[in-house]
Write an enzyme that holds these catalytic residues in place. Sequence first.
Site, PDB file in Angstrom:
ATOM      1  CE  LYS A  45      -0.476  -0.414   5.040  1.00 38.45           C
ATOM      2  NZ  LYS A  45      -1.267  -1.111   6.086  1.00 38.45           N
ATOM      3  NE  ARG A 104      -7.067  -0.025  11.046  1.00 37.17           N
ATOM      4  CZ  ARG A 104      -5.869  -0.175  10.481  1.00 37.17           C
ATOM      5  NH1 ARG A 104      -5.005   0.828  10.505  1.00 37.17           N
ATOM      6  NH2 ARG A 104      -5.498  -1.311   9.938  1.00 37.17           N
ATOM      7  CE1 TYR A 113      12.863  31.422   5.904  1.00 39.21           C
ATOM      8  CE2 TYR A 113      13.254  29.080   5.531  1.00 39.21           C
ATOM      9  CZ  TYR A 113      12.951  30.342   5.040  1.00 39.21           C
ATOM     10  OH  TYR A 113      12.733  30.525   3.703  1.00 39.21           O
ATOM     11  CG  MET A 150      10.149  23.626   0.453  1.00 38.90           C
ATOM     12  SD  MET A 150       9.252  24.708  -0.674  1.00 38.90           S
ATOM     13  CE  MET A 150       8.093  25.511   0.428  1.00 38.90           C
TER      14      MET A 150
HETATM   15  C1  LIG Z   1      -0.606  -1.998   6.815  1.00 35.67           C
HETATM   16  C2  LIG Z   1      -1.184  -3.286   7.200  1.00 35.67           C
HETATM   17  C3  LIG Z   1      -0.387  -4.433   7.311  1.00 35.67           C
HETATM   18  C4  LIG Z   1       1.119  -4.381   7.247  1.00 35.67           C
HETATM   19  O1  LIG Z   1       1.581  -3.860   8.479  1.00 35.67           O
HETATM   20  P1  LIG Z   1       3.136  -3.763   8.840  1.00 35.67           P
HETATM   21  O2  LIG Z   1       3.129  -3.334  10.259  1.00 35.67           O
HETATM   22  O3  LIG Z   1       3.710  -2.731   7.934  1.00 35.67           O
HETATM   23  O4  LIG Z   1       3.730  -5.093   8.624  1.00 35.67           O
HETATM   24  C5  LIG Z   1      -1.009  -5.647   7.529  1.00 35.67           C
HETATM   25  N1  LIG Z   1      -2.364  -5.730   7.663  1.00 35.67           N
HETATM   26  C6  LIG Z   1      -3.155  -4.634   7.595  1.00 35.67           C
HETATM   27  C7  LIG Z   1      -4.612  -4.787   7.777  1.00 35.67           C
HETATM   28  C8  LIG Z   1      -2.603  -3.385   7.379  1.00 35.67           C
HETATM   29  O5  LIG Z   1      -3.379  -2.311   7.345  1.00 35.67           O
END
Ligand SMILES: *Cc1c(COP(=O)(O)O)cnc(C)c1O
Length: 373
Positions: free
Chosen positions: A45, A144, A264, A312
């Site tokens: 992702k 969640r 800055y 930046m």
């Molecule tokens: C992002 C995610 C993972 C991977 O998690 P890591 O801690 O990066 O290994 C696995 N399962 C779900 C549902 C996630 O959202």
Amino acid sequence: MHAHGQHNSSSSSGACLTIDLSAIASNYRLLKARVGPTEVAGVVKADGYGLGATRVVQTLLKEGCRHFFVGLLDEARELTSLIGNGASIYVLNGLPPGAEQTCINMGAVPVLSSLPQLERWQATAKSRGIRIPAVIQVDTGMSRMGLSPDEVDKLVQLAPELNNLDVRFIMSHLACADDVANPANASQLRRFKNITARFPDWPASLDNSAGCFHDRDHFDLVRPGIALYGGAPTSNSNPMQPVIRLEAKIIQIRTVDAGTRVGYGLTFSAGRKTRIATVSVGYADGWPRQLSNRGNAYIGGLRVPIAGRISMDCITLDVTDVPDELLHEGAFVEFVGPHQCINTVARDAGTISYELLTQLSRRYERVYLPVTA
Ligand SMILES: *Cc1c(COP(=O)(O)O)cnc(C)c1O
């Protein structure tokens, strides 16, 4: 990884992000050895945690990986054509209403996290007279995503009617896996086992990277992300190989008198006659501004503290203690590499390696080191 100074980096870039695909492959193998015979997915992702989902997927396919997780349906688009038959792309955020046909066309597999989502996917399949794959997510305590305990009860009744759905996995997610001793882990595990016992025909998946390092059974599939990219899976230790290296060029060097202020807000005040190097990486490159007057970089293995605020496009470093011959315009400074890993930088910035990686900008020159046979 290439040694310091051996860049094939172009002269027009300010900073170079090196991504070692063979380290990703090694990390995948390490996880496989750790959880075998459980299958190991690749979580890609957010563009492979910022490192390039296409390159990561190509690398993992060669290692035999057949399961890939993205966050959004849009992220699946560029990947489904890449993976060919026999591999799957699962979409963690599931199916937005109205996206059913898009999802079918792409050949992506939604992770369904509520009964209405499940019913919508089943109805879509039924109306088209097809059988389509799905993953079902249940909530075991993180609150969640996933079916609530009530919905799980209803799912037991509903399951026989879901005959247009090919349920690939039933999955859940641990809230505190990185803290191995946290009692929430045992509680979530108990709930997950109770649920999976009610659906014995469906393969199960619980663990992220950290979960792979819990000494117990890992069900049918694990879903590591950060460990593939070299991040520490748990707070205990980091057995993973580092994947990225980040180096930026010196733009200019000056010597200032004691009492001179820098950057800055003039927040850094030289306590002695000080040499300042201005370097071509800034918060627009994803280098956290929270590292102002806190973080470090390395030149020739010597620690050089960040002096003043991060701008930046650039950073000012106190390089007073670095030998002259290492200081010149165009010389590379290490921000992530053998002397400083992503976990250290993230800790200094008050964040986590995940955020650091996913914020790395498009502006770096990216060099991919291939998998060597
Ligand atoms: C992002 C995610 C993972 C991977 O998690 P890591 O801690 O990066 O290994 C696995 N399962 C779900 C549902 C996630 O959202």
